[in-house]
Design a protein around this motif. Sequence first.
Motif, short mmCIF file in Angstrom:
data_model
loop_
_atom_site.label_atom_id
_atom_site.label_comp_id
_atom_site.label_asym_id
_atom_site.label_seq_id
_atom_site.Cartn_x
_atom_site.Cartn_y
_atom_site.Cartn_z
N GLY A 1 -2.48 7.52 1.14
CA GLY A 1 -3.47 7.73 0.11
C GLY A 1 -4.21 6.45 -0.21
N GLU A 2 -5.16 6.52 -1.14
CA GLU A 2 -5.94 5.34 -1.51
C GLU A 2 -5.11 4.30 -2.24
OE1 GLU A 2 -9.16 7.01 -3.74
OE2 GLU A 2 -10.36 7.46 -1.95
N THR A 3 -3.98 4.72 -2.83
CA THR A 3 -3.16 3.77 -3.59
C THR A 3 -1.68 3.80 -3.22
OG1 THR A 3 -2.85 5.39 -5.38
CG2 THR A 3 -4.73 3.87 -5.58
N GLY A 4 -1.32 4.52 -2.16
CA GLY A 4 0.09 4.59 -1.79
C GLY A 4 0.32 5.43 -0.56
N ARG A 5 1.57 5.63 -0.22
CA ARG A 5 1.92 6.33 1.02
C ARG A 5 3.24 7.08 0.83
NH1 ARG A 5 1.59 4.80 7.21
NH2 ARG A 5 3.57 5.63 8.00
N ILE A 6 3.35 8.22 1.52
CA ILE A 6 4.57 9.02 1.53
C ILE A 6 5.02 9.18 2.97
CG2 ILE A 6 5.49 11.35 1.20
CD1 ILE A 6 3.72 11.54 -1.29
N ALA B 1 0.15 15.93 -5.46
CA ALA B 1 -0.56 16.67 -6.51
C ALA B 1 -0.63 15.88 -7.81
CB ALA B 1 0.13 18.01 -6.74
N ALA B 2 0.40 15.06 -8.09
CA ALA B 2 0.43 14.26 -9.32
C ALA B 2 -0.41 13.00 -9.21
CB ALA B 2 1.87 13.89 -9.66
N GLY B 3 -1.00 12.76 -8.02
CA GLY B 3 -1.85 11.59 -7.86
C GLY B 3 -1.10 10.29 -7.65
N ARG B 4 0.17 10.36 -7.26
CA ARG B 4 0.97 9.13 -7.16
C ARG B 4 0.56 8.25 -5.99
NH1 ARG B 4 6.98 11.16 -7.37
NH2 ARG B 4 7.34 8.96 -6.86
N ILE B 5 -0.14 8.79 -4.99
CA ILE B 5 -0.63 7.94 -3.90
C ILE B 5 -2.16 7.93 -3.85
CG2 ILE B 5 1.46 8.28 -2.53
CD1 ILE B 5 -0.24 10.14 -0.70
N GLY B 6 -2.78 8.48 -4.88
CA GLY B 6 -4.23 8.55 -4.90
C GLY B 6 -4.76 9.63 -3.96
N GLN B 7 -6.03 9.63 -3.73
CA GLN B 7 -6.65 10.62 -2.84
C GLN B 7 -6.17 10.41 -1.40
OE1 GLN B 7 -8.52 13.12 -3.71
NE2 GLN B 7 -9.11 13.85 -1.68
N PRO B 8 -5.65 11.45 -0.74
CA PRO B 8 -5.21 11.28 0.64
C PRO B 8 -6.35 10.83 1.55
CG PRO B 8 -4.30 13.30 -0.27
CD PRO B 8 -5.31 12.80 -1.27
N VAL B 9 -6.04 9.83 2.39
CA VAL B 9 -7.01 9.28 3.33
C VAL B 9 -6.72 9.78 4.74
CG1 VAL B 9 -7.84 7.15 4.41
CG2 VAL B 9 -7.38 7.21 1.95
N CYS B 10 -5.45 9.77 5.13
CA CYS B 10 -5.08 10.21 6.47
C CYS B 10 -3.62 10.65 6.47
CB CYS B 10 -5.30 9.12 7.51
SG CYS B 10 -4.30 7.63 7.24
#
Length: 357
Positions: free
Chosen positions: A278-283, A165-174
């Motif tokens: 996400g577009e800029t990271g992963r969890i 929600a805070a955008g730490r990984i960018g928009q989720p991709v998959c």
Amino acid sequence: MPPVSIPVTANLPRDLPESKESSEGTHMQKVGVGIIGVGIYGQVHARTYKQDPRVELVRVWSRSEARARKAGEKFDCAWTTRVEDMLSDDRIQILSIATPDHAHADYAVAALKAGKHVLLEKPMAESTAECRAILAARDRSGRKLMVNYHNRWYPAFLAAREAIAAGRIGQPVCGNFVLSDTISWVEGNMTWAEHSGPEWFLMVHIADLAFWMLNDQPQEVFAMARHGLLASKGFPTRDLVKATMRMRQGAVVHFESSWVLSRNWRNPVNDMWLSVQGETGRIDVSADYESITVTADKYQTPFVLLNVTEEPPIQDFISCVLEDKPVPVSGEAGMLATQAVEAVVESYQTNRVVKLG
């Protein structure tokens, strides 16, 4: 499941106290609670209610007299095999429904019709039509309804949701969401396996988790199922269900649930993990390792998964009733998970992509 006839009879004699004296000697009113279904998870509800000073566990129900009596003796409360005893007892304001998956709708509708607040175990029901009937009963009664998707209380999943929600990984991709049980657990516990399956017993958990975590809803799904191993052991249900969903905001999410995980798996019950790219990271969260330490008033350390995810949802529902607050997991959210898995079932049965409304 054929309709269950659940009559509502006259009020029963008040054979248990409505209130107790507090330590200061003042009269403290408690909320009366009851439990329909006292299997493994029904006993989690009973244990939680017995530990909570705000409520009084009045009565439990089971279709089995031996099981009802044993639970009543264990938790020091009245017991019954007549559902109408639960519905007509005006000491009971909250009813937990912890029956098998296929037996939720009739009891939930009857409880709401009888004026009870309802805490309903997952899945909300096994069809969208049954979910709509439950929601209609809730709306007519004006009572509270919560579906107990308790993984929302797991600290690592909460942290993952907040990071997304805070955008730490960018928009989720998959994403990948996996929840499977060991075959030994199924062999020892799933006496009603023919009425359920890994998609209803497990995949609804991770479907709700994904929709909540991504703040998104499914648009279309394609699924496949495998049969054979469990059927050969006398369990006429699916071994495994895999599904891929395209979400409305564009992410593609894979779900996997099986009931045939190796009996020698490191966790004796299940395997649970997720990843969101996400577009800029992963969890990534690996739940079955329980590899997290949380130090706070609400949680214990070292971390123990079951206590954290089992008891707080029930305690929070009590607070919602007492303080007239919105429930954390609404009936609408419960219906969304049912709709998704209903589409999964349609997809693996027809071997085609199923679009959701």
